[in-house]
Scaffold this motif. Structure first.
Motif, PDB file in Angstrom:
ATOM      1  N   PHE A  52      -0.476  -6.296   4.983  1.00  0.00           N
ATOM      2  CA  PHE A  52       0.019  -6.593   3.634  1.00  0.00           C
ATOM      3  C   PHE A  52      -1.130  -6.988   2.707  1.00  0.00           C
ATOM      4  N   VAL A  53      -1.950  -7.937   3.164  1.00  0.00           N
ATOM      5  CA  VAL A  53      -3.040  -8.460   2.324  1.00  0.00           C
ATOM      6  C   VAL A  53      -4.077  -7.372   2.053  1.00  0.00           C
ATOM      7  N   TRP A  54      -4.416  -6.619   3.080  1.00  0.00           N
ATOM      8  CA  TRP A  54      -5.401  -5.538   2.964  1.00  0.00           C
ATOM      9  C   TRP A  54      -4.974  -4.542   1.894  1.00  0.00           C
ATOM     10  N   SER A  79       0.824  -1.210   0.000  1.00  0.00           N
ATOM     11  CA  SER A  79       0.000   0.000   0.000  1.00  0.00           C
ATOM     12  C   SER A  79       0.854   1.255   0.000  1.00  0.00           C
ATOM     13  N   VAL A  80       2.020   1.205   0.623  1.00  0.00           N
ATOM     14  CA  VAL A  80       2.930   2.354   0.639  1.00  0.00           C
ATOM     15  C   VAL A  80       3.615   2.509  -0.714  1.00  0.00           C
ATOM     16  N   ILE A  81       4.204   1.424  -1.206  1.00  0.00           N
ATOM     17  CA  ILE A  81       4.963   1.479  -2.461  1.00  0.00           C
ATOM     18  C   ILE A  81       4.057   1.828  -3.643  1.00  0.00           C
ATOM     19  N   LEU A  82       2.890   1.181  -3.726  1.00  0.00           N
ATOM     20  CA  LEU A  82       2.012   1.390  -4.871  1.00  0.00           C
ATOM     21  C   LEU A  82       1.374   2.779  -4.871  1.00  0.00           C
ATOM     22  N   ALA A  83       1.171   3.362  -3.684  1.00  0.00           N
ATOM     23  CA  ALA A  83       0.628   4.720  -3.612  1.00  0.00           C
ATOM     24  C   ALA A  83       1.675   5.767  -3.978  1.00  0.00           C
ATOM     25  N   ALA A  89       2.384 -11.144  14.089  1.00  0.00           N
ATOM     26  CA  ALA A  89       2.604 -11.640  12.727  1.00  0.00           C
ATOM     27  C   ALA A  89       1.321 -11.566  11.899  1.00  0.00           C
ATOM     28  N   ILE A  90       0.190 -11.902  12.506  1.00  0.00           N
ATOM     29  CA  ILE A  90      -1.073 -11.872  11.773  1.00  0.00           C
ATOM     30  C   ILE A  90      -1.495 -10.437  11.475  1.00  0.00           C
ATOM     31  N   MET A  91      -1.266  -9.522  12.424  1.00  0.00           N
ATOM     32  CA  MET A  91      -1.577  -8.110  12.160  1.00  0.00           C
ATOM     33  C   MET A  91      -0.773  -7.591  10.974  1.00  0.00           C
ATOM     34  N   VAL A 151     -10.210  -7.347   0.688  1.00  0.00           N
ATOM     35  CA  VAL A 151     -10.013  -6.087   1.403  1.00  0.00           C
ATOM     36  C   VAL A 151     -10.841  -6.064   2.683  1.00  0.00           C
ATOM     37  N   LEU A 152     -12.119  -6.373   2.565  1.00  0.00           N
ATOM     38  CA  LEU A 152     -13.023  -6.277   3.715  1.00  0.00           C
ATOM     39  C   LEU A 152     -12.720  -7.337   4.759  1.00  0.00           C
TER      40      LEU A 152
END
Length: 412
Positions: free
Chosen positions: A322-324, A122-126, A315-317, A377-378
């Motif tokens: 990443f997935v979000w 989300s950081v790199i692509l934005a 780790a899950i957070m 996403v959701l």
């Protein structure tokens, strides 16, 4: 590292598109950077629709402070992206200082979340794919959080008005967790909410009377592009009238945020956890949620990850973040390719869509993957928010137990 990855991505993307912009938003944002006070006057005459006129009026000026100088050195395609990268570097520095000094987190945990920030899609692509102002917006959320965690309630009034005029109107939902944290929720919700509404109301009335324009109220976007519940409903066939969605979504969102705020306060949820949950609810229920809006919440997700004492939860957070983010841009990419292949679009968009078609094949089900990414996403956001909620309650209980033990020890 963030700069190296981003610059490499900008160069690669420039070669793929031939330096042609694929994002309409990028062109308009660049124009705003060069017209920093356009939103204070007749922005319609300047070529901006009411949707663009709905940007906070100080955003073009403040966002442009670290963005415009790059246009003197590079072509527009690269200049805007380097400007957005600069704001990301500022956020990186704020996150490093805030988590290490203000929150007093372990150095190892701080290093981890900073590395995660650098590598998040989300950081790199934005920065590279669709350069946007959202990480700049996130700085206003961090400022509100910093004032709240220090108990500077008077300062919050000023910061909320600045957020409304220069950041993002949607961030005013943070009034709710801040008001509960202040210990005077009803009074401060009415005070802060009333002042913000009054200032924005004056701004809208001025434009309507002077120019016949309707900033904020006139914001119109296609709901099939939204990354919220409403966008998912639209894309699976429940295509409600946009006017209906606009009217219905706001009270639903406010009710959900108020309920979550009251419950979080009762459970003693730490402020970063309350912020993270509030922002997830907002992004899930907004009538319009676009790619990179997740960046408003990323600092708080990472702070919560650094605060947790359970490595599996951490780790899950992080995986959820990443997935979000990947799901947001995946949904946007699939929809963009589908549009570019079915209708006449700009040359940069068409070239990118044709390149995607060569890789994935002519029969690739872009719409189905768009819907699948919306679900990702959701769901990933919900899982991340649920873990943050649960871990916040656990931390609250542990701190409460430790406080009781300390009091017992002192009395002994």
């Amino acid at each position: 590292m963030l700069s190296v990855i981003s610059v490499a991505g900008i160069i690669a993307f420039y070669r793929i598109t031939g330096g042609r912009e694929i994002a309409d938003d990028a062109r308009m944002l660049s124009r705003m950077v060069f017209q920093p006070f356009v939103l204070w006057g007749d922005y319609g005459a300047a070529g901006f629709s009411d949707s663009w006129g709905s940007f906070p009026p100080l955003l073009p000026f403040l966002f442009g402070l670290l963005t415009r100088p790059w246009f003197e050195l590079f072509p527009d395609f690269a200049a805007l992206r380097i400007g957005v990268l600069t704001w990301n570097v500022v956020m990186f520095m704020i996150l490093a200082r805030f988590t290490g000094r203000t929150l007093g987190l372990e150095e190892k945990s701080v290093r981890l979340i900073l590395w995660v920030f650098v590598l998040l899609p989300s950081v790199i692509l934005a920065i590279v794919f669709i350069p946007q102002e959202e990480i700049y917006v996130a700085i206003f959320a961090i400022a509100l959080f910093a004032a709240g965690i220090r108990g500077r309630w008077g300062m919050i009034t000023v910061l909320l008005l600045l957020t409304a005029l220069a950041g993002k109107y949607f961030l005013l939902v943070l009034i709710v967790p801040l008001a509960f944290a202040s210990g005077r929720p009803k009074k401060n919700i009415l005070l802060w909410g009333g002042l913000s509404a009054a200032v924005l109301g004056i701004y809208v009335l001025y434009h309507y009377l002077a120019f016949g324009l309707r900033p904020i109220l006139g914001h119109v976007v296609p709901y099939n592009s939204s990354l919220s519940v409403w966008g998912l409903l639209w894309n699976i066939g429940l295509q409600l009238e946009p006017a209906t969605v606009k009217v219905v979504s706001l009270p639903i969102l406010l009710a959900a945020v108020l309920f979550a705020g009251a419950f979080a306060n009762r459970k003693g949820l730490p402020l970063p956890h309350s912020f993270a949950v509030t922002l997830y609810i907002t992004l899930a229920l907004l009538s319009i949620t676009f790619p990179a809006y997740i960046l408003w919440n990323i600092p708080f997700v990472l702070i919560c990850a650094a605060m947790t004492r359970d490595m599996r939860t951490r780790a899950i957070m992080i995986a959820g973040a990443f997935v979000w983010g990947a799901g947001e841009f995946g949904a946007n990419f699939c929809r963009g390719v589908e549009l570019a292949l079915s209708t006449e679009r700009g040359q940069g968009k068409t070239e990118l869509a044709l390149a995607a078609q060569r890789v994935f094949g002519e029969d690739f089900p872009w719409h189905s993957f768009h819907v699948a990414c919306l679900v990702i996403v959701l769901v990933s956001g919900a899982v991340t928010a649920s873990l943050i909620w649960r871990d916040g309650i656990r931390l609250s209980r542990q701190d409460h137990s430790q406080s009781r033990l300390n009091r017992a020890t002192d009395s002994t």
